[in-house]
Design an enzyme around this catalytic site. Structure first.
Site: not given
Ligand code: UFG
Length: 340
Positions: A124, A148, A152
């Protein structure tokens, strides 16, 4: 090739099985359905028009895993199985270490016993920690910001150590950025249990009226519109990246990390706008504080995958939104949705 796919009923696993079958490979899936549905595999078979061989078991059970390898000669393994929720990993770190590390060790030992030396591992972009520079290239510093992510990174380290000691192994560590979207047929998609943690499944649940409003986590980031930026990539592009990787393993030496991203970053607001365009109406949102541990911006330099395997992502953000919405509209309760 005959390919063993662990976690093949999951979100990325199921889309990858379809692409492997369409590319002419045979697929054996190991899954315990702890966070997936057997229905996903029935959809895989329907879309590919060919059967998937299933072993329902937990890879932590080494004796049962052994039965999967007995009497078969796999050309390669794709290892998706594992726990993947960041928040849950903070609350239950030992469960994450035992599951994600234990399954991988069992799998490597079984592969070694049976002379299977080609592996594609689901890593990831989380292994880049809080990036100080974008776009991210594979040689940038690695760190973990939650348990998590640490699993990885630890598995990547285990595979690098293992390959250093076993020169004949060929391993691709695929660092996914933010896989979203669904199969264009509307038959397969992401089906998280409970309230989604990730942006796209949350948005689609709001779009179909299953959730009230989307919270935008952080509107004061140093980005053009104040919201955080990620490299969203269509799950079918990710799946095709696995086909390219598994077919390209023969020319790799040792363990090689490769990004799977589009090379383009989109802010949370841009994702919302894209979904509103596809939906044809505004989505209810509310501004909320930053989510702990979130990086400001993360996107890939995807040139290594193109160089090694000729792979590039082809789907746009609008494609991702359209396909995610089609799936969610047809399946508001995921694979449990009863036909209308
Ligand atoms: N976000 C919101 N509202 C929500 C959910 C998310 O504003 O309800 C924002 C988050 O703050 C972030 C963006 O949307 O800025 C993306 O969030 P995600 O949770 O969709 O994705 P992340 O980048 O945080 O996480 C993903 C994967 C993880 C992994 C990570 C880094 O879900 O498994 O990328 O690789 F670890």
């Amino acid at each position: 090739m005959l390919i063993l796919v662990t976690g093949g009923a999951g979100y990325i696993g199921s889309h990858t099985c379809v692409e492997l079958l369409l590319a002419g490979h045979d697929v054996v899936v190991v899954d315990d359905f702890s966070n997936s549905s057997p229905e996903a595999l029935r959809r895989v078979e329907r879309l590919a028009g060919r059967p998937v061989h299933l072993h329902q078991l937990d890879i932590l059970d080494a004796a049962r895993l052994e039965t999967v390898f007995a009497g078969r000669s796999f050309d390669a393994v794709i290892h998706f199985a594992g726990l993947k929720a960041v928040g849950e990993s903070v609350a239950q770190p030992l469960r994450y270490f035992r599951t994600n590390l234990g399954t991988t060790l069992n799998l490597l030992e079984a592969m070694a016993r049976h002379g299977v030396q080609r592996l594609v591992f689901s890593s990831s972009s989380t292994v880049y920690g809080n990036p100080t520079r974008v776009p991210l290239t594979e040689d940038m510093p690695l760190s973990a910001v939650n348990p998590y992510g640490r699993t990885k990174l630890m598995i990547e380290d285990i595979l690098r150590d293992f390959c250093a000691a076993n020169a004949d192994w060929q391993v691709a560590l695929l660092r996914y950025f933010n896989p979203v979207g669904a199969h264009a047929s509307g038959l397969m998609g992401e089906d998280p249990r409970g309230i989604p943690n990730n942006l796209m499944p949350f948005i689609t649940k709001v779009a179909v009226g299953r959730l009230e409003a989307l919270s935008v986590f952080g509107t004061d980031y140093p980005t053009p519109d104040g919201t955080a930026i990620r490299d969203y990539i269509h799950v079918v592009d990710v799946a095709r990246g696995h086909v390219a990787a598994v077919q390209g393993l023969a020319s790799l030496r040792g363990a090689r990390a490769v990004n799977l991203g589009t090379g383009r970053g989109h802010s949370v607001r841009e994702v919302i706008s894209a979904m509103e365009r596809v939906l044809g109406r505004p989505l209810p949102t509310r501004n909320a504080p930053r989510r702990a541990g979130d990086a400001t911006a993360s996107w890939a330099d995807p040139s290594l995958a193109r160089q090694l395997w000729g792979w590039t992502a082809t789907h746009t953000l609008d494609d991702m939104c359209r396909d995610a919405l089609r799936w969610q509209t047809a399946h508001p309760d995921g694979y449990d949705t009863r036909p209308a």
